[in-house]
Design a protein around this motif. Structure first.
Motif, PDB file in Angstrom:
ATOM      1  N   VAL A 114       0.846  -1.190   0.000  1.00  0.00           N
ATOM      2  CA  VAL A 114       0.000   0.000   0.000  1.00  0.00           C
ATOM      3  C   VAL A 114       0.883   1.242   0.000  1.00  0.00           C
ATOM      4  O   VAL A 114       2.055   1.193   0.362  1.00  0.00           O
ATOM      5  N   ASN A 115       0.294   2.335  -0.417  1.00  0.00           N
ATOM      6  CA  ASN A 115       1.036   3.598  -0.455  1.00  0.00           C
ATOM      7  C   ASN A 115       1.122   4.251   0.913  1.00  0.00           C
ATOM      8  O   ASN A 115       2.110   4.902   1.250  1.00  0.00           O
ATOM      9  N   ASP A 116       0.072   4.076   1.714  1.00  0.00           N
ATOM     10  CA  ASP A 116       0.021   4.695   3.041  1.00  0.00           C
ATOM     11  C   ASP A 116      -0.602   3.704   4.010  1.00  0.00           C
ATOM     12  O   ASP A 116      -1.807   3.457   3.974  1.00  0.00           O
ATOM     13  N   HIS A 117       0.225   3.110   4.869  1.00  0.00           N
ATOM     14  CA  HIS A 117      -0.282   2.080   5.788  1.00  0.00           C
ATOM     15  C   HIS A 117      -1.242   2.646   6.832  1.00  0.00           C
ATOM     16  O   HIS A 117      -2.018   1.895   7.430  1.00  0.00           O
ATOM     17  N   SER A 118      -1.212   3.950   7.050  1.00  0.00           N
ATOM     18  CA  SER A 118      -2.113   4.536   8.048  1.00  0.00           C
ATOM     19  C   SER A 118      -3.571   4.493   7.593  1.00  0.00           C
ATOM     20  O   SER A 118      -4.483   4.616   8.413  1.00  0.00           O
ATOM     21  N   LYS A 119      -3.782   4.323   6.291  1.00  0.00           N
ATOM     22  CA  LYS A 119      -5.142   4.260   5.762  1.00  0.00           C
ATOM     23  C   LYS A 119      -5.754   2.858   5.854  1.00  0.00           C
ATOM     24  O   LYS A 119      -6.945   2.694   5.639  1.00  0.00           O
ATOM     25  N   VAL A 120      -4.922   1.872   6.181  1.00  0.00           N
ATOM     26  CA  VAL A 120      -5.396   0.495   6.286  1.00  0.00           C
ATOM     27  C   VAL A 120      -6.146   0.312   7.602  1.00  0.00           C
ATOM     28  O   VAL A 120      -5.681   0.751   8.656  1.00  0.00           O
ATOM     29  N   LYS A 121      -7.284  -0.347   7.543  1.00  0.00           N
ATOM     30  CA  LYS A 121      -8.120  -0.511   8.727  1.00  0.00           C
ATOM     31  C   LYS A 121      -7.552  -1.577   9.664  1.00  0.00           C
ATOM     32  O   LYS A 121      -6.593  -2.271   9.350  1.00  0.00           O
ATOM     33  N   SER A 122      -8.171  -1.724  10.810  1.00  0.00           N
ATOM     34  CA  SER A 122      -7.678  -2.600  11.865  1.00  0.00           C
ATOM     35  C   SER A 122      -7.805  -4.071  11.471  1.00  0.00           C
ATOM     36  O   SER A 122      -8.532  -4.433  10.550  1.00  0.00           O
ATOM     37  N   ASP A 123      -7.085  -4.909  12.216  1.00  0.00           N
ATOM     38  CA  ASP A 123      -7.124  -6.346  11.953  1.00  0.00           C
ATOM     39  C   ASP A 123      -8.533  -6.904  12.095  1.00  0.00           C
ATOM     40  O   ASP A 123      -8.926  -7.813  11.366  1.00  0.00           O
ATOM     41  N   SER A 124      -9.289  -6.374  13.039  1.00  0.00           N
ATOM     42  CA  SER A 124     -10.639  -6.875  13.256  1.00  0.00           C
ATOM     43  C   SER A 124     -11.526  -6.654  12.037  1.00  0.00           C
ATOM     44  O   SER A 124     -12.437  -7.432  11.763  1.00  0.00           O
TER      45      SER A 124
END
Length: 529
Positions: A480-490
């Motif tokens: 991904v370009n920005d890991h902060s935009k990825v949602k939580s594991d749940s």
């Protein structure tokens, strides 16, 4: 760099997925042609024996054409666009490379220390690939050539040429570039690879001489590197390549099953190299002990739920040899448990080897039974009794050690979570209820859930946040370009994933055996072509 190495390792697993069925076919044919088991029915001149010979020849397809399969399989995982065309380009270029090498050594073989008049195989260092007599680079050559083609494909497939040269665009342009790259590469390989072959021969001598220590180191590395995806680099040269025996352990073992069955000499003396293919025993004997420890340490009110989660993934490990769902579960929660697992797995394989157990045991129960126990129990039954005894002893050892550590360290394994540790579960309660009701909630599990891919893309931060996507046997690998935009594991677990491994902008989403379909559906929505 690590991300690229991981993707490369996962690409090598694409053709390996074909080996399980082929191995079962060859193993069953060896069983049904074994006169010690089948009696006179399996005499060479009977219709029974001849029929199984025909079936067995079909089963050998995979093993006899492994370099071609790797050459074609690499682009499936690594090509960023038009994977089918990339496969055609890789196959064409790989054949071209071998024609170049064969011609160079035919003309100047003496200068490179290669005698092309020798028969292929044995210690000649030569092989026949698609009818081409060439240097035996085995799967290494196929992987190298295919990787170069994929690089050229990803970079130049879409290059726009002048209209009058339009016929040379796309795959033609990639093949043309590859053609000229192969000429110097073939010259270099003709010089370097004989030296490498001598080095491999030296390594074989070292590993064979290292005995139990070599088996322990090999098995430990194969397990401990699983989370990184680098374990492919450990076992592939041994099991499918020429690291310790020509053609790899899988091929050699299948070819000599009949000889092993007819001999009363200990298997360890017949094929000591088989000690480097015992890592499947941890899938059969270790995982049940781990699962039982997780179950008995779960809270009383959660035991039924935990049992519902553990039984299918334990059976998957034991029968099919797929261990990632349960291994990644306790890896996420406690890396120490995974380290203990790797140490115990290596120790179990080493003790089995010291007791005389060798063979092709890299997979689950089906593979171990059909390629080892069934065809060889009649002449080597005592060896397998030792294996059972050691394996079951380690099942108990795993249980007591994991139970002690889970309780002592208060590890939040499934069923032990507090309210603020919900993400340590393999599944949520809702997912468990849906599974119980027969509603499979895996990502992209069926065509009836067309929005699953869209939800997964959304959880990854949207289309524009996904720069690259591929897969290995059970994991979806995403950049991904920005890991902060990825949602939580749940969020991913709510879509049916077993877990998520995060390393900066590189993610591994644990899906299961349906991961190729998951990737396909996501790529369709990403408009990959």
């Amino acid at each position: 760099m690590m991300q690229k190495v991981q993707r490369f390792g996962s690409a090598m697993f694409v053709p390996v997925l074909l080996f399980a069925f082929a191995g079962i076919v060859v193993g069953l044919c060896a069983l049904f042609k074994n006169q010690q088991i089948m009696g006179t029915l399996a005499s060479p001149d009977t219709f029974w024996s001849k029929s199984w010979f025909v079936i067995e020849e079909g089963g050998w397809t995979i093993f006899r054409q492994m370099p071609l399969l790797f050459a074609i399989g690499i682009p499936i995982a690594l090509a960023k666009k038009a994977q089918a065309r990339a496969c055609l380009e890789a196959l064409t270029t790989y054949l071209t490379f071998n024609y170049f090498v064969g011609a160079i050594l035919t003309v100047w073989g003496d200068s490179f220390g290669v005698d092309m008049s020798q028969e292929v195989g044995g210690t000649s260092g030569l092989a026949e690939i698609a009818g081409i007599k060439t240097l035996d680079t085995n799967i290494f050559g196929a992987i190298l050539i295919s990787s170069i083609v994929v690089y050229l494909h990803n970079r130049y497939f879409d290059k726009k040429l002048p209209d009058f040269l339009g016929i040379f665009q796309g795959s033609s342009y990639v093949v043309i570039l590859s053609f000229f790259v192969m000429i110097p590469l073939a010259i270099v390989m003709s010089y370097v690879w004989p030296i490498v072959q001598d080095g491999i021969a030296s390594m074989q001598v070292f590993l064979k001489g290292s005995g139990a220590l070599g088996v322990w180191i090999y098995t430990f590395l194969e397990r401990i590197l699983l989370p990184t995806g680098l374990h492919h680099f450990i076992y592939t040269p041994f099991v499918f390549g020429p690291a310790v025996v020509e053609g790899g352990i899988v091929t050699y073992w299948a070819q000599h099953l009949g000889d092993f069955s007819a001999s009363n000499q200990p298997l360890k003396e017949l094929f000591p190299e088989g000690g480097f293919a015992l890592h499947g025993n941890s899938k059969i004997f270790a995982i049940p002990g781990i699962a039982l420890a997780i179950y008995v340490t779960a809270k009383k009110e959660k035991k039924k739920i935990v049992a519902g989660l553990l039984i299918p993934i334990t059976l998957t490990s034991v029968i099919a040899g797929i261990t990632e769902p349960i291994e990644f579960t306790f890896l996420f929660i406690s890396p120490l448990l995974f380290l203990i697992h790797a140490l115990l797995a290596a120790s179990m394989s080493t003790l089995m080897y010291m007791a005389g157990v060798v063979g092709n045991m890299g997979g689950g129960l089906i593979e171990v039974m059909t390629l080892n126990w069934i065809p060889l129990f009649g002449s080597h039954g005592l060896t397998y009794i030792y294996q059972f005894a050691i394996g079951l002893s380690f099942t108990a050892i795993y249980f007591f050690i994991f139970r002690f550590l889970i309780v002592k360290l208060n590890v939040a394994t499934p069923g032990r979570e507090t309210d603020n540790q919900a993400e340590t579960k393999m599944y949520s309660k809702q997912e468990y209820r849906e599974r119980k009701n027969g509603k499979q909630n895996e990502v992209a599990a069926s065509a009836e859930a067309p929005d699953q891919a869209a939800l997964c893309i959304e959880a990854l931060g949207g289309k524009e946040n996904i720069s690259e996507i591929t897969n290995c046997a059970t994991r979806l690998r995403v950049s991904v370009n920005d890991h902060s935009k990825v949602k939580s594991d749940s969020e991913f677990r709510s879509l049916g994933a077993h877990g998520v491994v995060r390393n900066g902008n590189a993610l591994q989403i644990i899906i299961g055996l349906s991961v190729p379909q998951v990737r396909e559906r996501i790529e369709q929505q990403l408009d990959y072509k």
